[in-house]
Design an enzyme around this catalytic site. Structure first.
Site, PDB file in Angstrom:
ATOM      1  N   ASP A  69       0.873  -1.168   0.000  1.00  0.00           N
ATOM      2  CA  ASP A  69       0.000   0.000   0.000  1.00  0.00           C
ATOM      3  C   ASP A  69       0.922   1.233   0.000  1.00  0.00           C
ATOM      4  O   ASP A  69       2.095   1.130   0.347  1.00  0.00           O
ATOM      5  CB  ASP A  69      -0.878  -0.046   1.260  1.00  0.00           C
ATOM      6  N   ASP A 120      -0.027   5.078   0.986  1.00  0.00           N
ATOM      7  CA  ASP A 120      -0.221   6.073   2.033  1.00  0.00           C
ATOM      8  C   ASP A 120      -0.268   5.447   3.418  1.00  0.00           C
ATOM      9  O   ASP A 120      -1.120   4.611   3.694  1.00  0.00           O
ATOM     10  CB  ASP A 120      -1.525   6.835   1.742  1.00  0.00           C
TER      11      ASP A 120
END
Length: 243
Positions: free
Chosen positions: A10, A12
């Site tokens: 991922d 952020d």
């Protein structure tokens, strides 16, 4: 031996501090990691936002880059697939959904209404009963009103019932709106591009809890999920796992 392993990250909160740019040391580590395992990135944001966080060369320097959860998919620097709400639902269904939603919003009695009640995006619709171009004060006031009166929840329930056969997911987030997207268009969407090529797919994310946008891919039987508290922790876990 065996087929290669994939490390999928991922963006952020996993490779960057929330809404910040990734640090050079993190990006350097990912290049080091690529010598050991295949490295992929999967972000909910669009490609422009991901490049802002990971750098302009993001498409070229990872084995896979999935923006919008994989609705836009790159492999080895090349675009391999795109999907959109428009392509998926078609204009008739979209129009029916938008018309009904606007009628419902027109009938909702809330203290103020502004503008931009439905925002049409590549992979989702964003619906706001107050309208997206309201001030911060109006946002805060609506959030408080909504907590008490359940405006968004009630509208979601109506839409869920009316359009049950569209197979849509509704996600209430932020202060003033909710997202609507086809079932399965969470981060697990990207797995279709990699699941048959790897023995092990390791996923690293920070929002792996129920309701978080990493939850579905984290709990998927197709991945080995790892929860991280941020970039430093991500690097630490990878060093322990892969080196």
């Amino acid at each position: 031996g065996g087929m290669p392993r994939l490390a999928l990250f991922d963006v952020d909160g996993t490779l960057t501090e929330p809404r910040k740019k990734a640090q050079e040391k993190t990006l350097g580590f990912l290049q080091e990691l690529r010598k050991t395992v295949t490295v992929g990135i999967v972000g909910g944001s669009d490609l422009v936002k991901i490049k802002e966080q990971l750098g302009d060369d993001a498409v070229e320097v990872y084995d896979y880059l999935f923006s919008e959860n994989g609705l836009v998919a790159h492999q080895g620097g090349k675009l391999i697939a795109t999907q959109s709400l428009k392509k998926h639902l078609g204009d008739e269904k979209l129009k029916a959904f938008i018309n009904f939603t606007l009628h419902e919003i027109a009938d909702i009695d809330i203290p103020v209404k502004r503008g931009t009640f439905i925002e049409f995006r590549n992979g989702m619709l964003n619906v706001s009963p107050i309208g997206r171009n309201c001030s911060q004060e109006e946002r805060d006031a609506f959030e408080a009103y909504d907590k008490e009166h359940g405006v968004r929840k009630a509208l979601v329930e109506k839409l869920r019932t009316k359009f049950a056969d569209f197979e849509l997911t509704y996600s209430i987030g932020g202060q003033i709106s909710f997202d609507v997207f086809p079932c399965g268009w969470d981060k697990t969407f990207c797995l279709r591009f990699v699941e048959s090529d790897f023995d092990e797919i390791h996923f690293f994310g920070d929002k792996t809890y129920e309701g978080g946008n990493d939850h579905e891919i984290f709990t998927s039987a197709k991945t080995i999920g790892h929860t991280t508290t941020g970039p430093e922790d991500t690097v630490k876990q990878c060093r322990e796992l892969f080196f």
